[in-house]
Design a protein around this motif. Structure first.
Motif, PDB file in Angstrom:
ATOM      1  N   TYR A 163       0.844  -1.198   0.000  1.00 15.99           N
ATOM      2  CA  TYR A 163       0.000   0.000   0.000  1.00 15.99           C
ATOM      3  C   TYR A 163       0.874   1.240   0.000  1.00 15.99           C
ATOM      4  O   TYR A 163       0.602   2.209  -0.698  1.00 15.99           O
ATOM      5  CB  TYR A 163      -0.898   0.019   1.240  1.00 15.99           C
ATOM      6  N   ASP A 164       1.947   1.218   0.800  1.00 12.49           N
ATOM      7  CA  ASP A 164       2.781   2.396   0.918  1.00 12.49           C
ATOM      8  C   ASP A 164       3.487   2.714  -0.389  1.00 12.49           C
ATOM      9  O   ASP A 164       3.631   3.877  -0.756  1.00 12.49           O
ATOM     10  CB  ASP A 164       3.805   2.206   2.032  1.00 12.49           C
ATOM     11  N   GLY A 167       0.883   4.144  -2.600  1.00 15.18           N
ATOM     12  CA  GLY A 167       0.474   5.404  -1.993  1.00 15.18           C
ATOM     13  C   GLY A 167       1.501   6.492  -2.253  1.00 15.18           C
ATOM     14  O   GLY A 167       1.156   7.639  -2.538  1.00 15.18           O
ATOM     15  N   VAL A 221      -4.298  10.696   4.874  1.00 16.20           N
ATOM     16  CA  VAL A 221      -3.176   9.801   4.581  1.00 16.20           C
ATOM     17  C   VAL A 221      -2.066  10.001   5.606  1.00 16.20           C
ATOM     18  O   VAL A 221      -1.520   9.038   6.154  1.00 16.20           O
ATOM     19  CB  VAL A 221      -2.651  10.046   3.150  1.00 16.20           C
ATOM     20  N   LYS A 225      -0.655   7.462   8.492  1.00 17.76           N
ATOM     21  CA  LYS A 225       0.778   7.151   8.490  1.00 17.76           C
ATOM     22  C   LYS A 225       1.376   7.420   9.862  1.00 17.76           C
ATOM     23  O   LYS A 225       2.211   6.652  10.359  1.00 17.76           O
ATOM     24  CB  LYS A 225       1.481   7.995   7.419  1.00 17.76           C
ATOM     25  N   ARG A 259      -4.559   3.347  -0.425  1.00 14.59           N
ATOM     26  CA  ARG A 259      -3.903   3.156   0.870  1.00 14.59           C
ATOM     27  C   ARG A 259      -4.633   2.126   1.720  1.00 14.59           C
ATOM     28  O   ARG A 259      -4.175   1.797   2.810  1.00 14.59           O
ATOM     29  CB  ARG A 259      -3.887   4.479   1.631  1.00 14.59           C
TER      30      ARG A 259
END
Length: 462
Positions: A163-164, A167, A221, A225, A259
């Motif tokens: 995902y990162d 993203g 986001v 995080k 994400r």
């Protein structure tokens, strides 16, 4: 591919920059504002297709019947992707003249099978003005990204890294498009270093996070995080937002989906003032970057409103409407960080000075941060950060801040990253946040930390 310098403020001069450079070469004469949706839509399609295929292969190995059960995918927060919408199908037909129609059909098929994506995906790839050779080359470029999520669910196994990666690509592209669009780009994108200042100062560990003008979703986001980087779980915060621009709302929905972030993001073209979609929400954290000094906010229709606790905001400027709308939505121990033009600190026009005085006398202003100029794509004027608090004496290890306001002067901070734009460095962001935390006298773990957000309550008075 050249290995570049890592900068946590968004200028990741590595594979993201190389990808963007390659994608931008294909743009030709297309306006960045149009090209943005072409590229980001394809990146989104690639990702959800990869996530589906990874889960599909894992299920086939375990139980072939389960591989055709949509609920198995939904349980792991993976979108169902029908055969005609899978990336492999589009890649095999990338050089065909009807590729635009095939992409549109893929987008429609995905929306049909995934309720949360209805009305979100771009579906105008077949338009005559869009160069189909360029589309095929874009598909080839994106095919080489190597974004292959693990089959495990969100927040488990190796999925977080996948995902990162995507993203980061999506976020980097958003920032680059915002820069290319200039003033218009600022309508959908808040520079990452500014968002990080808000997030690092407010520390949204758990609870309800709200943005009444959420743009493309950058505040959310960065909040997620932050939770992950500090050992929390991605589901520890519940995300709520509203956006009046339909195109920008779609970007936000895609930005959060890549994400794996669940969120309740509402759209209506009347905006938060006139149609407050989340009227009963009381949030633990509010992070917002409203448009500066807007004069056409329809204030003449809202002279009497329960939100104007400190005075009716002028019809010629929405700054104090935003501040009061945001304060109204704070939970009893809630805190908010709001980006506004510097003039909001001193303006006395149309009663703004009286509203500001009432807010100070009510002791709702916690901290003010004066920022340097040239941080934003949309304006060169300097901005400031307002921090509002419902309770400045929460007890249980927190310092009593009643009757006090902290002022932080950051006007001389930042480094120029190009000819027109400045960014705050990691060290400067930490210095600002540490100053605020020290002033608040935050408790050590076990002494009441996280006091504001002990329970993500249902919508209501909190």
């Amino acid at each position: 591919m050249a290995k570049g310098k890592q900068n946590n403020n968004g200028a990741n001069l590595g594979f993201e920059a190389e990808l963007f450079k390659a994608a931008d070469k294909l743009r030709g004469n297309m306006e960045p504002s149009d090209y943005k949706h072409v590229v980001l839509g394809l990146i989104f399609l690639k990702y959800i297709s990869d996530a589906f295929e990874a889960k599909h292969q894992a299920l086939l190995a375990e139980d072939p019947l389960a591989a055709e059960d949509r609920d198995e995918y939904l349980a792991d927060n993976v979108f169902w992707v029908p055969k005609e919408a899978r990336w492999s199908h589009l890649q095999a037909h990338a050089k065909r003249p009807e590729i635009g129609s095939l992409i549109d059909e893929a987008m429609r098929a995905i929306e049909k099978d995934n309720e949360s994506l209805k009305g979100v995906l771009p579906k105008d790839y077949a338009r005559p003005a869009l160069n189909k050779v360029m589309l095929g080359e874009l598909i080839d470029l994106i095919s080489g990204m190597g974004l292959h999520p693990s089959p495990s669910g969100r927040g488990t196994g190796g999925q977080g890294k996948s995902y990162d990666i995507l993203g980061r690509v999506y976020e980097y592209f958003l920032g680059q498009f915002a820069g290319a669009e200039g003033k218009r780009g600022g309508e959908f994108y808040t520079p990452r270093s500014v968002v990080r200042v808000l997030v690092e100062m407010l520390e949204p560990y758990c609870g309800r996070v709200y943005d009444p003008c959420c743009g493309s979703g950058g505040m959310f986001v960065q909040s997620e995080k932050f939770v992950q980087e500090h050992g929390g779980r991605i589901g520890d915060i519940a995300i709520y937002g509203q956006e009046s621009n339909y195109t920008t709302w779609r970007l936000a929905k895609m930005n959060l989906a890549v994400r794996g972030i669940d969120a309740d993001i509402r759209w209506n073209n009347e905006g938060s003032f006139h149609k407050d979609e989340l009227r009963d929400l009381k949030a633990d954290y509010i992070l917002a970057n409203p448009p500066f000094n807007i004069s056409d906010w329809g204030g003449e229709r809202l002279r009497e409103d329960v939100r104007w606790k400190f005075g009716a905001p002028p019809v010629s400027n929405a700054n104090y409407a935003w501040l009061q709308h945001i304060y109204w939505h704070l939970a009893p121990f809630g805190v908010a960080g709001v980006v506004l033009a510097n003039g909001s600190m001193s303006s006395n026009q149309s009663g703004e000075g009286e509203i500001r005085k009432a807010m100070l006398e009510a002791d709702v202003v916690d901290c003010m941060v004066a920022l340097p100029g040239q941080l934003f794509y949309s304006t060169q004027i300097p901005a400031c950060l307002w921090f509002l608090a419902r309770n400045k004496n929460p007890g249980k290890g927190w310092r009593d801040r009643r009757g006090q306001v902290l002022f932080i002067d950051a006007r001389n901070m930042g480094v120029m990253v190009d000819r027109t734009r400045r960014e705050l460095t990691d060290e400067e962001i930490k210095k600002i946040a540490d100053t605020y935390h020290a002033w608040r006298g935050e408790p050590q773990p076990g002494e009441g930390a996280g006091l504001r957000n002990t329970s993500p309550l249902p919508l209501g008075e909190g």
